[in-house]
Design an enzyme around this catalytic site. Structure first.
Site, mmCIF file in Angstrom:
data_model
loop_
_atom_site.group_PDB
_atom_site.id
_atom_site.type_symbol
_atom_site.label_atom_id
_atom_site.label_comp_id
_atom_site.label_asym_id
_atom_site.label_seq_id
_atom_site.Cartn_x
_atom_site.Cartn_y
_atom_site.Cartn_z
ATOM 1 N N ASP A 1 0.848 -0.991 0.021
ATOM 2 C CA ASP A 1 0.221 -0.044 0.241
ATOM 3 C C ASP A 1 0.907 1.378 -0.017
ATOM 4 O O ASP A 1 2.415 1.111 -0.118
ATOM 5 C CB ASP A 1 -0.746 -0.267 1.290
ATOM 6 C CG ASP A 1 -1.762 1.164 1.774
ATOM 7 O OD1 ASP A 1 -2.547 1.278 0.515
ATOM 8 O OD2 ASP A 1 -1.913 2.161 2.828
ATOM 9 N N ASP B 1 0.376 5.114 0.996
ATOM 10 C CA ASP B 1 -0.056 6.322 2.212
ATOM 11 C C ASP B 1 -0.587 5.018 3.541
ATOM 12 O O ASP B 1 -1.528 4.532 3.459
ATOM 13 C CB ASP B 1 -1.270 7.016 1.525
ATOM 14 C CG ASP B 1 -1.548 8.209 0.598
ATOM 15 O OD1 ASP B 1 -0.866 8.746 0.278
ATOM 16 O OD2 ASP B 1 -2.107 7.831 -0.339
ATOM 17 N N ASP C 1 -1.837 -1.363 6.278
ATOM 18 C CA ASP C 1 -1.756 -0.478 7.321
ATOM 19 C C ASP C 1 -3.130 -0.184 7.844
ATOM 20 O O ASP C 1 -3.323 -0.083 8.751
ATOM 21 C CB ASP C 1 -1.307 0.793 7.398
ATOM 22 C CG ASP C 1 -1.758 2.253 6.599
ATOM 23 O OD1 ASP C 1 -2.308 2.085 4.948
ATOM 24 O OD2 ASP C 1 -2.119 3.293 7.171
#
Length: 229
Positions: free
Chosen positions: A9, A11, A171
């Site tokens: 991922d 951001d 995240d």
């Protein structure tokens, strides 16, 4: 690591982009005469996209707007964010050296993000991270996006990898759900933007720093076949 594909991922996983995303949100909200919203208030909404950040900012101030007005604020957000995408954003501590090490040992690297592709590529380019990745799959790269498994599987395919020898690193619950749906092991980063404790997401491993990533990946990767026999 040879033949392995690592899917990241963007951001909250590779890049701490919160300062610039919060600045863009506040720029959009300033059009309504609103005071800036604290980054801590908006941080947990980053994984859900710019529109959600705007809505959270409005909710925080007790404002509601019709959809067309939210769309107008989103356009204002994007017009500000693109040229300021890397003003304060930076890779998380240790990320670059770990990625370089993975590549040195033969791993393929891909980005799978719900950020629009053009923005994802620009952020990676401005942070000099684009050189490290074999593929970048954005929100608009396929007809579907995370948590749909085909976003993850498509990123692996773009990188020339095999899902059987891949690991996802993210995240948020969206990343974990996408990886599990794709039947790919997943590592959650506790330093990102999850709106809940990452230990509760059901990831196969949790790391608190990029220094822990190599060992976590090696625990989860099956033995890759040697194409040379």
């Amino acid at each position: 690591m040879k033949n392995a594909t690592l899917v990241f991922d963007l951001d909250g996983t590779l890049v701490d982009s919160a300062p610039d995303l919060v600045a863009a949100t506040n720029h959009a909200l300033a059009d309504l005469g609103l005071e800036p919203i604290a980054g801590a208030t908006l941080r947990a909404t980053i994984g859900f996209g710019a529109r959600r950040m705007i809505l959270e900012g409005l909710n925080h101030t007790g404002r509601t707007l019709p959809n067309d007005e939210v769309d107008r604020l989103l356009a204002r957000f994007l017009a500000y964010y693109e040229p300021n995408i890397a003003r304060e954003s930076h890779p998380f501590d240790g990320a670059v050296s770990v990625l370089e090490n993975f590549r040195t040992h033969g791993a393929r690297l891909a980005v799978c993000t719900n950020k629009r592709l053009a923005l994802a590529k620009r952020l990676l380019r401005e942070l000099h991270l684009d050189r490290l990745f074999d593929a970048v799959a954005g929100r608009d790269s396929f007809p579907v996006y995370k948590p749909h498994p085909d976003h993850v599987l498509g990123a692996i395919q773009m990188a020339g990898g095999d899902p059987a020898y891949a690991v996802m690193i993210g995240d948020t619950a969206i990343d974990v759900a996408a990886a599990k749906a794709a039947d790919v092991p997943v590592i959650a980063c506790s330093f990102g933007y999850s709106d809940q404790p990452v230990e509760d997401l059901g990831a196969d491993a949790v790391i608190g720093h990029f220094a822990e990533l190599d060992a976590a990946v090696r625990r989860l990767l099956p033995s890759c076949p040697n194409p040379s026999g």
